[in-house]
Motif scaffolding. Structure first.
Motif, short mmCIF file in Angstrom:
data_model
loop_
_atom_site.label_atom_id
_atom_site.label_comp_id
_atom_site.label_asym_id
_atom_site.label_seq_id
_atom_site.Cartn_x
_atom_site.Cartn_y
_atom_site.Cartn_z
N GLY A 220 0.81 -1.21 0.00
CA GLY A 220 0.00 0.00 0.00
C GLY A 220 0.84 1.26 0.00
O GLY A 220 0.53 2.23 -0.68
N ALA A 221 1.93 1.25 0.75
CA ALA A 221 2.81 2.42 0.80
C ALA A 221 3.46 2.68 -0.55
O ALA A 221 3.57 3.82 -1.00
N ILE A 222 3.88 1.60 -1.23
CA ILE A 222 4.48 1.74 -2.56
C ILE A 222 3.46 2.30 -3.55
O ILE A 222 3.75 3.22 -4.32
N ALA A 223 2.26 1.73 -3.52
CA ALA A 223 1.20 2.18 -4.43
C ALA A 223 0.83 3.63 -4.18
O ALA A 223 0.60 4.40 -5.12
N ALA A 224 0.76 4.02 -2.90
CA ALA A 224 0.40 5.40 -2.54
C ALA A 224 1.44 6.39 -3.08
O ALA A 224 1.10 7.47 -3.58
N MET A 225 2.72 6.02 -2.99
CA MET A 225 3.78 6.90 -3.46
C MET A 225 3.69 7.10 -4.97
O MET A 225 3.75 8.23 -5.47
N PHE A 226 3.52 6.00 -5.71
CA PHE A 226 3.40 6.11 -7.17
C PHE A 226 2.16 6.90 -7.56
O PHE A 226 2.18 7.71 -8.49
N ALA A 227 1.05 6.67 -6.85
CA ALA A 227 -0.20 7.37 -7.15
C ALA A 227 -0.06 8.87 -6.90
O ALA A 227 -0.58 9.69 -7.66
N PHE A 228 0.65 9.21 -5.84
CA PHE A 228 0.88 10.62 -5.51
C PHE A 228 1.62 11.33 -6.65
O PHE A 228 1.22 12.41 -7.10
N ILE A 229 2.69 10.71 -7.13
CA ILE A 229 3.51 11.31 -8.19
C ILE A 229 2.70 11.44 -9.48
O ILE A 229 2.69 12.50 -10.12
N ALA A 230 1.97 10.37 -9.83
CA ALA A 230 1.18 10.39 -11.07
C ALA A 230 0.06 11.40 -10.99
O ALA A 230 -0.21 12.12 -11.96
N ALA A 231 -0.61 11.48 -9.85
CA ALA A 231 -1.73 12.40 -9.68
C ALA A 231 -1.28 13.85 -9.74
O ALA A 231 -1.93 14.70 -10.36
N LEU A 232 -0.15 14.14 -9.10
CA LEU A 232 0.36 15.52 -9.09
C LEU A 232 0.73 15.95 -10.51
O LEU A 232 0.43 17.09 -10.92
N ALA A 233 1.35 15.05 -11.27
CA ALA A 233 1.73 15.37 -12.65
C ALA A 233 0.50 15.56 -13.52
O ALA A 233 0.42 16.52 -14.30
N ALA A 234 -0.48 14.65 -13.39
CA ALA A 234 -1.69 14.74 -14.22
C ALA A 234 -2.50 16.00 -13.88
O ALA A 234 -3.02 16.67 -14.77
N LEU A 235 -2.59 16.31 -12.60
CA LEU A 235 -3.34 17.48 -12.16
C LEU A 235 -2.69 18.76 -12.67
O LEU A 235 -3.36 19.67 -13.18
N SER A 236 -1.39 18.84 -12.56
CA SER A 236 -0.65 20.02 -13.02
C SER A 236 -0.82 20.21 -14.52
O SER A 236 -1.05 21.33 -15.00
N LEU A 237 -0.74 19.12 -15.27
CA LEU A 237 -0.87 19.20 -16.73
C LEU A 237 -2.27 19.63 -17.13
O LEU A 237 -2.44 20.51 -17.99
N MET A 238 -3.29 19.03 -16.51
CA MET A 238 -4.66 19.37 -16.88
C MET A 238 -4.98 20.83 -16.59
O MET A 238 -5.58 21.52 -17.42
N MET A 239 -4.57 21.32 -15.42
CA MET A 239 -4.88 22.70 -15.06
C MET A 239 -4.19 23.68 -16.00
O MET A 239 -4.74 24.74 -16.32
N ARG A 240 -2.99 23.34 -16.47
CA ARG A 240 -2.31 24.21 -17.43
C ARG A 240 -3.00 24.17 -18.78
O ARG A 240 -3.16 25.22 -19.44
N LEU A 241 -3.40 22.99 -19.22
CA LEU A 241 -4.03 22.85 -20.53
C LEU A 241 -5.38 23.56 -20.60
O LEU A 241 -5.77 24.06 -21.67
N LEU A 242 -6.10 23.62 -19.47
CA LEU A 242 -7.43 24.21 -19.48
C LEU A 242 -7.41 25.71 -19.75
O LEU A 242 -8.45 26.31 -20.01
N ARG A 243 -6.22 26.30 -19.68
CA ARG A 243 -6.13 27.73 -20.01
C ARG A 243 -6.31 27.97 -21.50
O ARG A 243 -6.64 29.09 -21.93
N SER A 244 -6.12 26.93 -22.30
CA SER A 244 -6.22 27.10 -23.74
C SER A 244 -6.97 25.98 -24.46
O SER A 244 -7.29 26.11 -25.65
N VAL A 245 -7.28 24.89 -23.76
CA VAL A 245 -7.92 23.73 -24.39
C VAL A 245 -9.22 23.40 -23.66
O VAL A 245 -9.30 23.49 -22.44
N SER A 246 -10.24 22.99 -24.42
CA SER A 246 -11.51 22.60 -23.83
C SER A 246 -11.43 21.16 -23.31
O SER A 246 -10.38 20.53 -23.33
#
Length: 267
Positions: A220-246
């Motif tokens: 669970g600890a390993i999975a949580a760490m990987f999920a944290f990194i992936a989620a932070l990257a995906a969230l950052s990318l989506m919020m940046r893209l929404l400034r110009s993409v629908s």
């Protein structure tokens, strides 16, 4: 559990939790379509914790304000921005908690974990998101959020408990229909995820606490760490893209996946 399985589950949860494509639907599909071992509830709780820390870190200023405002709400004092935000988040979470308890007690939550349901919800709510995104006004900001809007978005959020709907997708749909700008609607959706993930984590955590062992905790600890990194990257990318993409690219993905799943389900 094999490291590859942990990595795949964590990446799927982390990437899809905040994108409007349904993380729960993808997690259900993983073992059904690949024949891999089901990750189980211990890993489900762990990856949710990972994504929770990601959204809190990304929106730390707002999350901290709501946290510090919570004691004032409990004392009946809604006299700061943080307290008002905390109140709105509480109101937005109540419908999904009530609906979640109903589904759990009735056993409907397990009955809906199948490809057919996910295929239909992926397709239908993807088209609904497209309609709301294209027809909704873009004149309101996150600072305009009020109790009424929190309740409306909370009711829509409750629908996300049907696998394949997408919690972020349905709440963003509601925000766009209420006239919020894309980036602001996504921000409100992400903030709403914090108490919702906590609530679901407590519910699932209570069930697995008595059965988890040392190995399960390590996985669970390993999975949580990987999920944290992936989620932070995906969230950052989506919020940046929404400034110009629908949201259309996500809709296209949902429609393609929904049609594929329905073909598999009915053939």
């Amino acid at each position: 559990m094999p490291l590859l399985t942990l990595l795949l589950v964590a990446l799927i949860q982390g990437i899809t939790e905040f994108l409007p494509v349904s993380s729960s639907g993808h997690l259900i599909l993983l073992p059904q379509l690949t024949g891999m071992q089901d990750q189980g509830q211990v890993i489900d709780v762990a990856v949710h914790v990972g994504t929770l820390f990601a959204v809190i870190l990304y929106f730390w200023t707002d999350a901290r304000a709501a946290l510090f405002g919570l004691p004032r709400v409990l004392r009946g004092k809604i006299d700061t921005k943080g307290a008002f935000l905390a109140l709105c988040l509480i109101i937005a979470t109540i419908p999904v908690v009530i609906f979640g308890i109903i589904l759990k007690l009735s056993g409907l939550d397990d009955m809906m974990r199948n490809i057919t349901v996910i295929g239909w919800t992926m397709l239908i709510f993807g088209l609904v998101l497209y309609w709301a995104d294209q027809s909704g006004k873009t004149e309101r900001e996150a600072s305009d959020w009020n109790v009424r809007d929190a309740l409306v978005m909370g009711v829509w959020q409750a629908i996300s408990l049907i696998p394949g709907t997408s919690r972020s997708g349905i709440t963003i749909t509601a925000a766009r229909r209420l006239g919020y700008k894309r980036e602001d609607g996504a921000k409100l959706s992400m903030l709403m995820s914090i108490p919702t993930i906590i609530a679901s984590g407590v519910l699932l955590g209570a069930e697995v606490a008595v059965t988890a062992d040392a190995q399960a905790a390590k996985d669970g600890a390993i999975a949580a760490m990987f999920a944290f990194i992936a989620a932070l990257a995906a969230l950052s990318l989506m919020m940046r893209l929404l400034r110009s993409v629908s949201f259309t690219p996500y809709v296209i993905y949902r429609v393609i996946l929904g049609v594929f799943l329905l073909v598999v389900a009915y053939t």
